[in-house]
Structure formats: structure tokens, C-alpha cells
Motif scaffolding. Structure first.
Motif, PDB file in Angstrom:
ATOM      1  N   ARG A 107      20.908  20.262  30.108  1.00 31.68           N
ATOM      2  CA  ARG A 107      20.926  19.241  29.060  1.00 31.68           C
ATOM      3  C   ARG A 107      19.959  19.551  27.932  1.00 31.68           C
ATOM      4  O   ARG A 107      20.326  19.544  26.760  1.00 31.68           O
ATOM      5  N   HIS A 108      18.704  19.826  28.278  1.00 25.64           N
ATOM      6  CA  HIS A 108      17.686  19.953  27.250  1.00 25.64           C
ATOM      7  C   HIS A 108      17.872  21.186  26.373  1.00 25.64           C
ATOM      8  O   HIS A 108      17.442  21.192  25.207  1.00 25.64           O
ATOM      9  N   ASP A 109      18.494  22.232  26.901  1.00 20.82           N
ATOM     10  CA  ASP A 109      18.690  23.453  26.116  1.00 20.82           C
ATOM     11  C   ASP A 109      19.971  23.427  25.287  1.00 20.82           C
ATOM     12  O   ASP A 109      20.173  24.305  24.445  1.00 20.82           O
ATOM     13  N   ASP A 165      16.622  10.832  34.906  1.00 22.07           N
ATOM     14  CA  ASP A 165      17.046  12.030  35.610  1.00 22.07           C
ATOM     15  C   ASP A 165      18.362  11.783  36.306  1.00 22.07           C
ATOM     16  O   ASP A 165      18.826  10.663  36.430  1.00 22.07           O
ATOM     17  N   GLN A 166      18.933  12.829  36.804  1.00 19.91           N
ATOM     18  CA  GLN A 166      20.273  12.768  37.333  1.00 19.91           C
ATOM     19  C   GLN A 166      20.306  12.938  38.833  1.00 19.91           C
ATOM     20  O   GLN A 166      21.219  13.541  39.347  1.00 19.91           O
ATOM     21  N   HIS A 167      19.342  12.439  39.533  1.00 19.67           N
ATOM     22  CA  HIS A 167      19.459  12.437  40.987  1.00 19.67           C
ATOM     23  C   HIS A 167      18.887  13.695  41.620  1.00 19.67           C
ATOM     24  O   HIS A 167      18.557  14.644  40.942  1.00 19.67           O
ATOM     25  N   LEU A 168      18.752  13.633  42.862  1.00 24.67           N
ATOM     26  CA  LEU A 168      18.439  14.740  43.755  1.00 24.67           C
ATOM     27  C   LEU A 168      17.024  15.282  43.602  1.00 24.67           C
ATOM     28  O   LEU A 168      16.582  15.566  42.503  1.00 24.67           O
ATOM     29  N   LEU A 202      20.875  19.500  41.006  1.00 28.90           N
ATOM     30  CA  LEU A 202      22.140  19.636  40.292  1.00 28.90           C
ATOM     31  C   LEU A 202      22.081  18.706  39.092  1.00 28.90           C
ATOM     32  O   LEU A 202      22.003  17.487  39.255  1.00 28.90           O
ATOM     33  N   TYR A 203      22.098  19.256  37.883  1.00 28.22           N
ATOM     34  CA  TYR A 203      21.835  18.469  36.675  1.00 28.22           C
ATOM     35  C   TYR A 203      22.858  18.836  35.615  1.00 28.22           C
ATOM     36  O   TYR A 203      22.982  19.991  35.233  1.00 28.22           O
TER      37      TYR A 203
END
Length: 285
Positions: free
Chosen positions: A129-131, A13-16, A72-73
């Protein structure tokens, strides 16, 4: 590289922390389209003791909204020195601010080399990201020295044989094994990647390369560009370049192109059109 795309899509994951639903209902989710010059930053993703693009946007959001819990990703994680024309991120944040006002206030709190181009409200299930179904990268090679644009090009002094570069580029299109083109640890993830297109164009004194694919491995784009440049200079044959897709080799790593010329050009989702005409970020005659 989208490291550049070199974007390292599969590293957790990208934090937060995720925002908690507020008493008034589901927390809104927004899609951010972002441009940035990566020269001063240690990539997109937040890191301890390093200045990053995500970290700067995170700080601006906290300053503007006075909130500490949000998500926030980003769609991709660009490396140090890599730029973006249209990075995409989703922001899950409780706010009463309309998207246009939120965008304006965040931009006012950001440095001049990061700019939120658009903020739009999206369904809560949207994931940056995933979409994403496809991503494109633009690489700019300068064929003359430029006094103004050094942070955004790779200047190659030697002449390049573009016919040989095009012949070599064709071998990279399709579902191929890019084990020789990634800095990820062996066996960490699949090294098979679908490259949908690899275009070349001349634009004044710039040679432009666009690579579009489903996803990219760490430093993959820059290593492909470095190998193609070596073919253009005559240091490698077309056959040798194609051979790196069949057998693992350390040569692409040694030929990695500099981060300066690389841009995350576009992130595409279902229903989006392609990245459009291939052209430089600026004109160099």
C-alpha cells in the motif's frame, strides 16, 4: 471500490500478526498479484463472520505452509461485489518454497474465483500500500442486457449522451475536493484527491470508464460513475456535476453505481508504466 476502492486505504492495519524473524535470517517478503471475482465475497479485508478475499487467501496460505504467523497486506480494500484484475499484496512469510511452487500450491487451495497471477520475491522494505504511487479502476456499463455477464456490468437501459459524459468527466481531473463522493465520516480524513485521468471508451456494447489517481476514498469511484451516468441520461447537467466538487451534496450518494461493474484494474509503483490500452474484461457485441 480501491469498498471499491472504493478502496479504504486509511483505516488502520489489515490484520494478522507480523512474522518473527527465524533463526535462519530475515523472513522473506513476496509481492502477490491477484485477480478475483468479488461477487461471492464481502470485500477484500478479513471480517468476522464474513467471507472475504483476504480471508480465503489467508486460509490457503495456512493450509499450504502450515504456518500461523505471517503478514498479508493488500494495496487496497475493495468492497463487497467489487472485482480485481491485478490487486497487489505483500506477504511476509518464512518458507523454503520457491515463488513459483508457492503460487501453484496456494492456487490449488483457492476457489476458482480467486487466482494468484504472480508471486515474486521483493526487498523486505517493499509495502504493497505505502509504496503504491497510483491506482486505476475500470468500470463497465452495458448498453444492452446480457445473459452471461450481469455480475460484471451495470446495465443502463436508457441511452447515454457520451459527449455530455466526457464534458462532465473533465471536471473531475486534477486535485479536487471529493467530500460529496465519499462515505467516510466527515472530518475523518482529507477529501482532496488527485485524479490523474478519467478516460471513456466504447467497446462493442460496453461503455468503459477508467479512473486513475493517487488514492481513492470509500465509494468514491462508484459515486463518480453514478453522477456521470446521470449526466449521460440527462438527469443532471454538466454544471451540476461539477458543482458537487464545490459544495457538499447528498446527491452523489443517492446515485452510487452498483459494485458489479467495478474492477480494481492496476496498482502502480515507481518505475511502472501506465495501465495500458483501455479495453473491456470481455467482449459484448
Amino acid at each position: 471500490m480501491l469498498s471499491d476502492l472504493d478502496v479504504r486505504h486509511d483505516r488502520g492495519d489489515q490484520h494478522l500478526p507480523r512474522a518473527r524473524p527465524e533463526a535462519r535470517g530475515i523472513v522473506p517478503r513476496f509481492k502477490l498479484t491477484i485477480e478475483y471475482a468479488g461477487t461471492r465475497y464481502s470485500g477484500w479485508q478479513i471480517q468476522a463472520n464474513a467471507r472475504t478475499v483476504q480471508g480465503e487467501i489467508d486460509h490457503a496460505i495456512r493450509e499450504v505452509t502450515r504456518r500461523r504467523e505471517f503478514e498479508l497486506y493488500g494495496a487496497g480494500r475493495t468492497d463487497a461485489g467489487v472485482h480485481a484484475l491485478a490487486q497487489v499484496a505483500h506477504l511476509e512469510l518464512y518458507t523454503d518454497l520457491p515463488p513459483a511452487v508457492l503460487r501453484s500450491r496456494i492456487n490449488d487451495a483457492l476457489a476458482a474465483d480467486i487466482h494468484i497471477r504472480q508471486i515474486e520475491k521483493v526487498p523486505h522494505r517493499f509495502h504493497a500500500r505505502h509504496d503504491a504511487v497510483s491506482r486505476s479502476y475500470l468500470y463497465q456499463i452495458a448498453r444492452r442486457k446480457t445473459a452471461f455477464f450481469k455480475p460484471y456490468v451495470w446495465w443502463i437501459k436508457e441511452p447515454l449522451d457520451l459527449a455530455r459524459v466526457r464534458d462532465a468527466a473533465a471536471a473531475f481531473v486534477g486535485m479536487k475536493n471529493f467530500a460529496s463522493f465519499t462515505a467516510d465520516e466527515p472530518g475523518e480524513k482529507s477529501t482532496r484527491v488527485l485524479i490523474e485521468g478519467l478516460e471513456l471508451a466504447e467497446d462493442g456494447a460496453l461503455l468503459l470508464l477508467r479512473i486513475q489517481g493517487s488514492h481513492f476514498l470509500w465509494r468514491m469511484v462508484r459515486r463518480i460513475v453514478g453522477v456521470l451516468a446521470a449526466v449521460g441520461r440527462g438527469d443532471l447537467t454538466v454544471g451540476q456535476a461539477a458543482g458537487f466538487l464545490d459544495e457538499r451534496s447528498g446527491i452523489p450518494a443517492a446515485l452510487t453505481a452498483p459494485a458489479s461493474g467495478l474492477f480494481l484494474e492496476r496498482v502502480m509503483y515507481a518505475g511502472d508504466s501506465g495501465p495500458g490500452p483501455l479495453r473491456g474484461v470481455f467482449r459484448v457485441e
